[in-house]
Design a protein around this motif. Structure first.
Motif, PDB file in Angstrom:
ATOM      1  N   PRO A 256     -16.138 -11.846  -6.724  1.00  0.00           N
ATOM      2  CA  PRO A 256     -17.057 -10.835  -7.259  1.00  0.00           C
ATOM      3  C   PRO A 256     -17.590 -11.267  -8.626  1.00  0.00           C
ATOM      4  O   PRO A 256     -16.874 -11.887  -9.409  1.00  0.00           O
ATOM      5  CB  PRO A 256     -16.175  -9.591  -7.371  1.00  0.00           C
ATOM      6  CG  PRO A 256     -15.078  -9.809  -6.381  1.00  0.00           C
ATOM      7  CD  PRO A 256     -14.814 -11.290  -6.426  1.00  0.00           C
ATOM      8  N   VAL A 257     -18.852 -10.952  -8.856  1.00  0.00           N
ATOM      9  CA  VAL A 257     -19.555 -11.466 -10.028  1.00  0.00           C
ATOM     10  C   VAL A 257     -19.497 -10.469 -11.190  1.00  0.00           C
ATOM     11  O   VAL A 257     -19.639  -9.269 -11.007  1.00  0.00           O
ATOM     12  CB  VAL A 257     -21.032 -11.744  -9.648  1.00  0.00           C
ATOM     13  CG1 VAL A 257     -21.802 -12.288 -10.830  1.00  0.00           C
ATOM     14  CG2 VAL A 257     -21.093 -12.721  -8.478  1.00  0.00           C
ATOM     15  N   GLU A 258     -19.290 -10.984 -12.379  1.00  0.00           N
ATOM     16  CA  GLU A 258     -19.280 -10.122 -13.565  1.00  0.00           C
ATOM     17  C   GLU A 258     -20.708  -9.901 -14.052  1.00  0.00           C
ATOM     18  O   GLU A 258     -21.497 -10.834 -14.111  1.00  0.00           O
ATOM     19  CB  GLU A 258     -18.470 -10.785 -14.694  1.00  0.00           C
ATOM     20  CG  GLU A 258     -17.022 -11.039 -14.306  1.00  0.00           C
ATOM     21  CD  GLU A 258     -16.144 -11.390 -15.498  1.00  0.00           C
ATOM     22  OE1 GLU A 258     -16.652 -11.443 -16.637  1.00  0.00           O
ATOM     23  OE2 GLU A 258     -14.935 -11.609 -15.284  1.00  0.00           O
ATOM     24  N   ILE A 259     -21.020  -8.670 -14.377  1.00  0.00           N
ATOM     25  CA  ILE A 259     -22.342  -8.387 -14.945  1.00  0.00           C
ATOM     26  C   ILE A 259     -22.160  -7.671 -16.281  1.00  0.00           C
ATOM     27  O   ILE A 259     -22.110  -6.449 -16.342  1.00  0.00           O
ATOM     28  CB  ILE A 259     -23.209  -7.540 -13.990  1.00  0.00           C
ATOM     29  CG1 ILE A 259     -23.186  -8.157 -12.587  1.00  0.00           C
ATOM     30  CG2 ILE A 259     -24.642  -7.443 -14.505  1.00  0.00           C
ATOM     31  CD1 ILE A 259     -23.986  -7.385 -11.570  1.00  0.00           C
ATOM     32  N   PRO A 260     -22.051  -8.427 -17.343  1.00  0.00           N
ATOM     33  CA  PRO A 260     -21.801  -7.832 -18.654  1.00  0.00           C
ATOM     34  C   PRO A 260     -22.916  -6.863 -19.043  1.00  0.00           C
ATOM     35  O   PRO A 260     -24.079  -7.099 -18.733  1.00  0.00           O
ATOM     36  CB  PRO A 260     -21.784  -9.036 -19.607  1.00  0.00           C
ATOM     37  CG  PRO A 260     -21.533 -10.223 -18.742  1.00  0.00           C
ATOM     38  CD  PRO A 260     -22.137  -9.894 -17.407  1.00  0.00           C
ATOM     39  N   GLY A 261     -22.544  -5.788 -19.681  1.00  0.00           N
ATOM     40  CA  GLY A 261     -23.533  -4.845 -20.204  1.00  0.00           C
ATOM     41  C   GLY A 261     -23.981  -3.810 -19.200  1.00  0.00           C
ATOM     42  O   GLY A 261     -24.625  -2.837 -19.575  1.00  0.00           O
ATOM     43  N   VAL A 262     -23.690  -4.030 -17.922  1.00  0.00           N
ATOM     44  CA  VAL A 262     -24.114  -3.051 -16.924  1.00  0.00           C
ATOM     45  C   VAL A 262     -22.904  -2.236 -16.478  1.00  0.00           C
ATOM     46  O   VAL A 262     -21.960  -2.735 -15.896  1.00  0.00           O
ATOM     47  CB  VAL A 262     -24.783  -3.733 -15.706  1.00  0.00           C
ATOM     48  CG1 VAL A 262     -25.165  -2.709 -14.652  1.00  0.00           C
ATOM     49  CG2 VAL A 262     -25.998  -4.529 -16.154  1.00  0.00           C
ATOM     50  N   ASN A 263     -22.989  -0.978 -16.788  1.00  0.00           N
ATOM     51  CA  ASN A 263     -21.944  -0.028 -16.523  1.00  0.00           C
ATOM     52  C   ASN A 263     -21.688   0.135 -15.008  1.00  0.00           C
ATOM     53  O   ASN A 263     -22.629   0.240 -14.228  1.00  0.00           O
ATOM     54  CB  ASN A 263     -22.483   1.235 -17.201  1.00  0.00           C
ATOM     55  CG  ASN A 263     -21.753   2.468 -16.911  1.00  0.00           C
ATOM     56  OD1 ASN A 263     -21.813   2.967 -15.797  1.00  0.00           O
ATOM     57  ND2 ASN A 263     -21.074   2.939 -17.913  1.00  0.00           N
TER      58      ASN A 263
ATOM     59  N   GLY B 129     -28.803  -3.776 -20.319  1.00  0.00           N
ATOM     60  CA  GLY B 129     -27.385  -3.769 -20.661  1.00  0.00           C
ATOM     61  C   GLY B 129     -27.111  -4.652 -21.869  1.00  0.00           C
ATOM     62  O   GLY B 129     -26.359  -4.289 -22.757  1.00  0.00           O
TER      63      GLY B 129
ATOM     64  N   GLN C  10     -25.445 -13.509 -10.272  1.00  0.00           N
ATOM     65  CA  GLN C  10     -25.537 -12.106 -10.683  1.00  0.00           C
ATOM     66  C   GLN C  10     -26.666 -11.397  -9.938  1.00  0.00           C
ATOM     67  O   GLN C  10     -26.524 -10.272  -9.478  1.00  0.00           O
ATOM     68  CB  GLN C  10     -25.797 -12.004 -12.190  1.00  0.00           C
ATOM     69  CG  GLN C  10     -24.597 -12.399 -13.029  1.00  0.00           C
ATOM     70  CD  GLN C  10     -24.930 -12.404 -14.507  1.00  0.00           C
ATOM     71  OE1 GLN C  10     -26.025 -12.756 -14.902  1.00  0.00           O
ATOM     72  NE2 GLN C  10     -23.974 -12.005 -15.324  1.00  0.00           N
TER      73      GLN C  10
ATOM     74  N   ASN D 262     -12.583  -3.147  -6.571  1.00  0.00           N
ATOM     75  CA  ASN D 262     -13.927  -2.663  -6.899  1.00  0.00           C
ATOM     76  C   ASN D 262     -14.897  -2.945  -5.749  1.00  0.00           C
ATOM     77  O   ASN D 262     -15.803  -2.161  -5.491  1.00  0.00           O
ATOM     78  CB  ASN D 262     -14.400  -3.320  -8.194  1.00  0.00           C
ATOM     79  CG  ASN D 262     -15.674  -2.688  -8.741  1.00  0.00           C
ATOM     80  OD1 ASN D 262     -15.945  -1.514  -8.484  1.00  0.00           O
ATOM     81  ND2 ASN D 262     -16.458  -3.449  -9.486  1.00  0.00           N
ATOM     82  N   GLU D 263     -14.690  -4.049  -5.057  1.00  0.00           N
ATOM     83  CA  GLU D 263     -15.528  -4.342  -3.893  1.00  0.00           C
ATOM     84  C   GLU D 263     -15.350  -3.269  -2.828  1.00  0.00           C
ATOM     85  O   GLU D 263     -16.314  -2.790  -2.247  1.00  0.00           O
ATOM     86  CB  GLU D 263     -15.186  -5.724  -3.297  1.00  0.00           C
ATOM     87  CG  GLU D 263     -15.491  -6.904  -4.208  1.00  0.00           C
ATOM     88  CD  GLU D 263     -16.972  -7.112  -4.442  1.00  0.00           C
ATOM     89  OE1 GLU D 263     -17.422  -6.769  -5.557  1.00  0.00           O
ATOM     90  OE2 GLU D 263     -17.673  -7.592  -3.538  1.00  0.00           O
TER      91      GLU D 263
ATOM     92  N   PHE E 169     -24.366   1.086 -12.072  1.00  0.00           N
ATOM     93  CA  PHE E 169     -24.628   0.064 -11.057  1.00  0.00           C
ATOM     94  C   PHE E 169     -24.471   0.648  -9.654  1.00  0.00           C
ATOM     95  O   PHE E 169     -25.345   0.521  -8.792  1.00  0.00           O
ATOM     96  CB  PHE E 169     -23.648  -1.097 -11.266  1.00  0.00           C
ATOM     97  CG  PHE E 169     -23.757  -2.198 -10.255  1.00  0.00           C
ATOM     98  CD1 PHE E 169     -24.773  -3.136 -10.348  1.00  0.00           C
ATOM     99  CD2 PHE E 169     -22.841  -2.304  -9.219  1.00  0.00           C
ATOM    100  CE1 PHE E 169     -24.873  -4.162  -9.420  1.00  0.00           C
ATOM    101  CE2 PHE E 169     -22.938  -3.325  -8.292  1.00  0.00           C
ATOM    102  CZ  PHE E 169     -23.956  -4.256  -8.388  1.00  0.00           C
TER     103      PHE E 169
ATOM    104  N   SER F 262     -18.179  -2.486 -17.844  1.00  0.00           N
ATOM    105  CA  SER F 262     -19.224  -3.304 -17.238  1.00  0.00           C
ATOM    106  C   SER F 262     -18.734  -3.830 -15.904  1.00  0.00           C
ATOM    107  O   SER F 262     -17.542  -4.084 -15.735  1.00  0.00           O
ATOM    108  CB  SER F 262     -19.561  -4.492 -18.144  1.00  0.00           C
ATOM    109  OG  SER F 262     -20.140  -4.023 -19.330  1.00  0.00           O
ATOM    110  N   VAL F 263     -19.668  -4.012 -14.981  1.00  0.00           N
ATOM    111  CA  VAL F 263     -19.343  -4.424 -13.620  1.00  0.00           C
ATOM    112  C   VAL F 263     -18.461  -5.683 -13.619  1.00  0.00           C
ATOM    113  O   VAL F 263     -18.898  -6.749 -14.065  1.00  0.00           O
ATOM    114  CB  VAL F 263     -20.626  -4.692 -12.804  1.00  0.00           C
ATOM    115  CG1 VAL F 263     -20.278  -5.211 -11.405  1.00  0.00           C
ATOM    116  CG2 VAL F 263     -21.474  -3.441 -12.713  1.00  0.00           C
ATOM    117  N   ASN F 264     -17.246  -5.519 -13.169  1.00  0.00           N
ATOM    118  CA  ASN F 264     -16.276  -6.612 -13.006  1.00  0.00           C
ATOM    119  C   ASN F 264     -15.897  -7.352 -14.288  1.00  0.00           C
ATOM    120  O   ASN F 264     -15.056  -8.241 -14.256  1.00  0.00           O
ATOM    121  CB  ASN F 264     -16.771  -7.647 -11.977  1.00  0.00           C
ATOM    122  CG  ASN F 264     -16.791  -7.076 -10.574  1.00  0.00           C
ATOM    123  OD1 ASN F 264     -15.928  -6.302 -10.204  1.00  0.00           O
ATOM    124  ND2 ASN F 264     -17.811  -7.437  -9.807  1.00  0.00           N
TER     125      ASN F 264
ATOM    126  N   LYS G 284     -28.209  -2.853 -25.034  1.00  0.00           N
ATOM    127  CA  LYS G 284     -27.688  -1.504 -25.178  1.00  0.00           C
ATOM    128  C   LYS G 284     -27.384  -1.087 -26.616  1.00  0.00           C
ATOM    129  O   LYS G 284     -27.831  -0.030 -27.081  1.00  0.00           O
ATOM    130  CB  LYS G 284     -26.412  -1.423 -24.344  1.00  0.00           C
ATOM    131  CG  LYS G 284     -26.138  -0.097 -23.757  1.00  0.00           C
ATOM    132  CD  LYS G 284     -25.268  -0.138 -22.515  1.00  0.00           C
ATOM    133  CE  LYS G 284     -24.042  -1.018 -22.607  1.00  0.00           C
ATOM    134  NZ  LYS G 284     -23.309  -1.029 -21.323  1.00  0.00           N
TER     135      LYS G 284
END
Ligand SMILES: Nc1ncnc2c1ncn2[C@@H]1O[C@H](COP(=O)(O)OP(=O)(O)OP(=O)(O)O)[C@@H](O)[C@H]1O
Ligand SMILES: [Mg+2]
Lengths: 482, 257
Positions: free
Chosen positions: B87-94, A452, A431, B154-155, B98, B141-143, A455
């Motif tokens: 591609p990496v998931e980033i939970p919580g980040v819109n 995040g 990440q 998305n990439e 981003f 959230s991202v991915n 949140k």
């Protein structure tokens, strides 16, 4: 090859940004604790007899109690005779009438903390009751509030000017015999805040207090009491930072909230006391008892906390849901880095019918930080159709830290619905690299992911506080990368 | 724009790249093909600066600078973009937040003004049309929970917003249906210009029908064992890699076209 956990290591080494000592003269009583000291504190504060009696009763009870050892935290034994139980900033006159009367050194210190009182007063419309070393030094917007019949003053003033209210409610939510630290606080509390919202009044501004521990070796024993009469509303903000110290400082506060019929109290905390250095030296011991009583029907109490400071945090803001249809909420972010330990959570006691409670807890651990969620949901026999929803999420940064969840659920009424969800996740190297590849530094990436993660809780904070909390999480994460 | 000379890289003491030479000029499209595990993603990640890989030998010059000296984020800010194979998931980040942060980092680095939320929204909406992504993705959230194809799109969206000088697309085509493949290829072609360059890593000739490469290289066991024009891709499609494997000498021989 780069150490896989390099940035995490540095995260653990973050330094406390707000470490400085202001040289404000302090008027202190001798170290130690006995009945004479308590009489001295009470006399210095010119308290009525009932107050002294109450303190003494609490003290006598405290002597029979043992320090709790069950929380998932470790610390050196505290020598209660080695603590100074009272100190007040010396002021030239009897007390400040306005901000202009406040010791410039105090104002300077707040400015260093980024809490310009004046600016806040003017810009944010926040009434600030600044508690420094246990005694209020500034109170603003009092007049505007008093027009509405709202009382917002230091606890000492309330004891002087509103003894009936104090007498009626003090100890009704957190009795002095409740626990070891509550008993200690009841015996020696120095000051704190008092809020009274009359029937049908919606407090037009966020009430705010900044706490700060400043004098060396001074235990801080705040006492806060908030009473919301029928159909009233109040939002109260408590925020704090402390200066850098080598000796551990004990902080044992008590907060009591009482919400009557249809009343609503929102209590928000941002806690950033000195957490100790990276080896775990120094830092505040934060042993707090916070409890709200939803006494009336349809009353509501919400606790929101962002805990990033203190060497040890031991607190469980809870709600006693006595009134039918009353609502209790607990939203928490607890961040532990270095050698910090947090054992925090909530207690929701359902007594009335159709009572509901919501718990959202976000624990973030990094370095050698240990983060425990301890939550109790108790549904008594009388609590028909009670509902609880709990969600406890943990985020780990690095692999030397820990997260623990201890839910205690006790249900005595079969109509109750209790749900508990828990997750644990980790900030992964992949990440971080993904963010790096988009031009975002590791520090910003961690901060972004942490924000995040929190949140849902940050959203519960009043606007200006949410921004501050977000900044604080950022500051707490500072120095995480080279 | 990019000059790779004798690049050797290893991970956990396993040699993966064993002397890569590659030159990419502005305006060019290079395709890198090669069997699974040959080191294509490794090359991409090393270029992007992933620290787990150790560069044991060689130099990489990017825009006249020593690329290997730069931190991963500075490489990105200098216009190097990697579309991840996974591609990496980033939970919580819109996603919107981003992307705007990424764009602003790049702008700040160049001494430009930050983009306002309004301007950004306008820009990103336009770019989303290009890759036919629904605006609702901005709020997610991202991915997180994106389908495989959505992640790849998305990439390309990020690439479109960041407008890189050098884009490395690591198997952006795999997992895409035919329509999505066209959309992605179309997105890439729109972004192609005389001033930037693209390296596409792929297993399939199909993508190269849409994104026409100027050069095709075959990576095998950490070396570029053959380079050619787009016909090489066609040949590989027909014959597979075996004929190349047989021809690989013990020591790497770099075929310059
Ligand atoms: N940590 C590691 N330790 C040992 N070998 C590794 C490690 N990481 C990657 N490798 C190996 O490096 C080699 C190259 O991997 P890479 O991902 O670059 O291949 P690729 O050409 O992209 O393959 P694909 O076409 O399947 O995507 C593989 O054999 C892989 O197993
Ligand atoms: Mg690959």
């Amino acid at each position: 090859m780069a150490d896989e956990n390099e940035f995490l290591q540095e995260y653990a080494n973050r330094e406390y940004k707000y470490g400085f000592v202001s040289d404000i003269e302090n008027e202190t009583v001798p170290k130690g604790l006995n009945e004479d000291i308590i009489r001295l504190i009470s006399a210095k504060k010119k308290e009525p007899e009932f107050m002294l009696e109450w303190r003494l009763k609490a003290f006598r009870h405290w002597q029979t109690m043992k320090e709790p050892r069950w929380a998932n935290i470790k610390y050196e034994k505290i020598d209660y005779q080695d603590i100074v139980y009272y100190s007040a900033p010396k002021s030239k006159k009897d007390g400040p009438k306005s901000l202009d009367d406040v010791d410039p050194a105090i104002l300077e210190m707040y400015n260093k903390l980024g809490i310009p009182l004046k600016e806040q007063e003017i810009l944010a419309g926040v009434a600030v009751d600044a508690v420094l070393d246990s005694v209020s030094v500034a109170t603003t917007f009092k007049e505007k509030l008093s027009e509405l019949g709202i009382i917002f003053c230091s606890f000492s003033e309330a004891v002087q000017n509103h003894p009936d209210l104090v007498k009626k409610y003090l100890g009704t939510v957190v009795p002095y015999a409740d626990n070891f630290f509550a008993a200690l606080n009841s015996a020696v509390f120095s000051d704190g805040s008092f809020v009274y919202i009359p029937k049908g009044v919606r407090c037009p501004m966020e009430l705010s207090t900044y706490f700060r521990i400043n004098a060396a070796n001074t235990g801080q024993f705040e006492r806060t009491l908030i009473i919301a009469e029928d159909d009233s509303y109040v939002s109260y903000l408590e925020g704090c930072t402390a200066s850098m110290r080598d000796e551990n400082q004990l902080h044992a506060a008590v907060v009591e909230l009482v919400a009557l019929d249809n009343a609503q109290i929102k209590y928000s905390t941002v806690q950033n006391w000195y957490p100790g250095d990276k080896d775990g030296k120094g830092g505040i011991y934060n042993f707090v008892t916070k409890r709200g009583l939803c006494k009336g029907v349809n009353s509501k109490i919400s606790w929101t906390q962002v805990e990033t400071g203190s060497a040890i945090t031991w607190k469980y803001p809870g709600c006693v849901l006595q009134g039918d249809f009353s609502v209790g909420e607990f939203y928490s972010v607890a961040l532990t880095a270095n050698r910090q330990q947090a054992d925090t959570g909530t207690k929701m006691i359902h007594i009335g019918k159709n009572t509901t409670s919501t718990i959202v807890s976000k624990g973030i651990s990094s370095g050698f930080g240990q983060n425990s969620y301890r939550g109790q949901v108790k549904v008594l026999k009388s609590a028909k159709n009670a509902r609880n929803f709990s969600q406890c999420d943990s985020l780990l940064i690095g692999d030397k830290c820990g997260a623990h969840t201890f839910p205690y659920i006790e249900v005595k009424n079969s109509t109750a619905q209790v749900e508990h969800e828990a997750t644990t996740s980790k900030i992964g190297e992949d990440q971080i690299f993904y963010c790096n590849q988009r031009g975002i530094s590791t520090e910003d990436a961690v901060s972004m992911i942490v924000n995040g993660f929190c949140k849902e809780v940050l959203a519960e904070l009043p606007m200006e506080f949410a921004v501050e909390a977000q900044k604080l999480l950022g500051v707490s994460l500072e120095g995480s990368v080279g | 724009m990019l000059k790779i000379k004798n690049l050797n890289a290893s991970i956990e003491n396993n040699e993966i790249l064993k002397g890569i030479d590659l030159q990419v000029n502005a305006g060019e499209v290079h395709a890198i093909m090669g069997p699974n595990g040959s080191g294509k993603s490794t090359l991409a990640q090393v270029l992007a600066g992933r620290e787990e890989y150790e560069v044991t030998d060689g130099v990489v010059e990017y825009d006249g600078r020593d690329l290997l000296e730069l931190s991963p984020e500075d490489r990105a800010r200098e216009g190097l973009f990697l579309a991840f194979q996974y591609p990496v998931e980033i939970p919580g980040v819109n996603t919107a937040y981003f992307l705007r942060t990424a764009l602003n980092e790049k702008r700040l680095y160049r001494g430009e003004k930050q983009i306002s939320a309004m301007e950004f929204l306008k820009l990103v909406r336009e770019k989303m049309k290009l890759v036919q992504m629904d605006e609702s993705f901005l709020k997610r959230s991202v991915n997180e929970g994106f389908s495989g194809g959505e992640k790849k799109r998305n990439e390309i969206l990020q690439m479109a917003v960041l407008e890189p000088k050098l884009a490395v697309l690591d198997e952006t085509d795999s997992g895409l249906d035919i329509d999505a493949l066209k959309i992605v290829a179309n997105g890439v072609n729109t972004l192609k210009s005389r001033n930037n360059a693209i390296i596409v890593v792929t297993h399939y000739q199909r993508l190269l029908e849409y994104i026409v490469p100027d050069f095709v290289h075959v990576l095998y066991k950490g070396r570029i064992v053959k380079s050619g024009d787009r016909n090489l891709a066609l040949e590989l499609e027909k014959q597979g890699y075996d004929w190349l494997k047989e021809n690989v000498p013990a020591q790497a021989v770099h075929v310059e076209e």
